[in-house]
Design a protein around this motif. Structure first.
Motif, PDB file in Angstrom:
ATOM      1  N   GLU A   1      31.198  52.622  80.762  1.00 42.18           N
ATOM      2  CA  GLU A   1      30.087  53.354  80.147  1.00 42.18           C
ATOM      3  C   GLU A   1      29.000  52.408  79.632  1.00 42.18           C
ATOM      4  OE1 GLU A   1      31.659  55.972  77.227  1.00 42.18           O
ATOM      5  OE2 GLU A   1      32.807  57.155  78.668  1.00 42.18           O
ATOM      6  N   ILE A   2      28.177  51.925  80.548  1.00 43.93           N
ATOM      7  CA  ILE A   2      27.010  51.119  80.188  1.00 43.93           C
ATOM      8  C   ILE A   2      25.807  51.802  80.847  1.00 43.93           C
ATOM      9  CG2 ILE A   2      25.912  48.856  80.232  1.00 43.93           C
ATOM     10  CD1 ILE A   2      28.643  47.597  80.628  1.00 43.93           C
ATOM     11  N   ILE A   3      24.967  52.396  80.035  1.00 43.58           N
ATOM     12  CA  ILE A   3      23.858  53.203  80.549  1.00 43.58           C
ATOM     13  C   ILE A   3      22.596  52.362  80.679  1.00 43.58           C
ATOM     14  CG2 ILE A   3      22.419  55.230  80.097  1.00 43.58           C
ATOM     15  CD1 ILE A   3      24.757  56.359  78.469  1.00 43.58           C
ATOM     16  N   ASN A   4      21.933  52.502  81.827  1.00 42.25           N
ATOM     17  CA  ASN A   4      20.676  51.792  82.061  1.00 42.25           C
ATOM     18  C   ASN A   4      19.531  52.571  81.416  1.00 42.25           C
ATOM     19  OD1 ASN A   4      18.451  50.427  82.946  1.00 42.25           O
ATOM     20  ND2 ASN A   4      18.948  50.518  85.122  1.00 42.25           N
ATOM     21  N   ARG A   5      19.037  52.048  80.303  1.00 36.17           N
ATOM     22  CA  ARG A   5      17.933  52.692  79.580  1.00 36.17           C
ATOM     23  C   ARG A   5      16.607  51.985  79.860  1.00 36.17           C
ATOM     24  NH1 ARG A   5      20.762  55.879  75.980  1.00 36.17           N
ATOM     25  NH2 ARG A   5      22.832  55.106  75.373  1.00 36.17           N
ATOM     26  N   PHE A   6      16.562  51.212  80.931  1.00 36.84           N
ATOM     27  CA  PHE A   6      15.381  50.390  81.191  1.00 36.84           C
ATOM     28  C   PHE A   6      14.678  50.762  82.497  1.00 36.84           C
ATOM     29  CE2 PHE A   6      18.536  48.067  78.742  1.00 36.84           C
ATOM     30  CZ  PHE A   6      17.799  47.709  77.616  1.00 36.84           C
TER      31      PHE A   6
END
Length: 216
Positions: free
Chosen positions: A88-93
């Motif tokens: 669970e590592i979300i790309n917010r970029f």
């Protein structure tokens, strides 16, 4: 004459740095950098934890080496994330939110939010502030209908973390009551207090000494 600066999209750089920091606790301060090699060229090397691969880019310009290496790393990371949905590592970029700035020679200057995104964020914050004030005004009007007067009314919403975990609602009320008395130099307060999630909501009336006990 001012030095010319060049702005380029830095979303991949931000995403790769963020992912590496999250993927390996010992790399919480990780930053993508480029260094001059023996041939006088800029070399950017990125080692990816979990994936156990290293990407590298060499360029005559510092920023180009960073951008090219981060592009390669981002592709590997995105592929790895598809194969490991449990991570669970979300790309917010995504989008055009971040930019990297260099001078005319390609030398790194800074990384940060793009001016367009800053303007957008500013507009959103302004709208939120206006909407919040309108909601508070409506709340005050409702309280006026219930209590008959807005005179000496106060409303506070405090984060639960400001109080000791073991404190009861009554103890919180007493602590807030004491602070109101000291802050407004009053000897009499009436209040109600409740907890909603992480918020402590306090509303009441703080009467000045000369109006003690009066509520019109």
């Amino acid at each position: 004459m001012e030095n010319k600066t060049i702005k380029q999209n830095a979303n991949n750089i931000m995403w790769v740095e963020y992912w590496i920091r999250k993927a390996h606790p010992s790399m919480e301060d990780y930053e993508i950098l480029a260094e001059l090699n023996q041939n006088g060229e800029w070399e950017c090397k990125i080692e990816l934890p979990l994936i156990n691969k290293t990407v590298k880019s060499i360029s005559e310009k510092e920023v180009n080496a960073m951008l090219n290496a981060s592009y390669k790393a981002a592709k590997l990371i995105d592929g790895y994330m598809k194969e490991h949905p449990e991570l669970e590592i979300i790309n917010r970029f995504k989008g055009k939110r971040w930019e990297i700035i260099s001078d005319e020679t390609g030398k790194y200057v800074s990384t940060g939010m793009s001016s367009a995104w800053r303007r957008e964020q500013g507009k959103q914050i302004e709208k939120m502030t206006i909407d919040s004030l309108e909601a508070i005004k409506k709340t005050i009007k409702k309280l006026n209908k219930i209590n008959g007067s807005p005179k000496n009314l106060y409303i506070q919403v405090l984060d639960r973390s400001l109080f000791d975990d073991n404190m009861t609602v009554d103890e919180i009320v007493e602590e807030v009551n004491d602070k109101i008395r000291k802050e407004y130099h009053t000897t009499q307060c009436t209040m109600c207090c409740g907890i909603d999630g992480d918020s402590v909501i306090v509303a009441g009336y703080a009467f000045p000494p000369e109006a003690k006990g009066e509520l019109n």
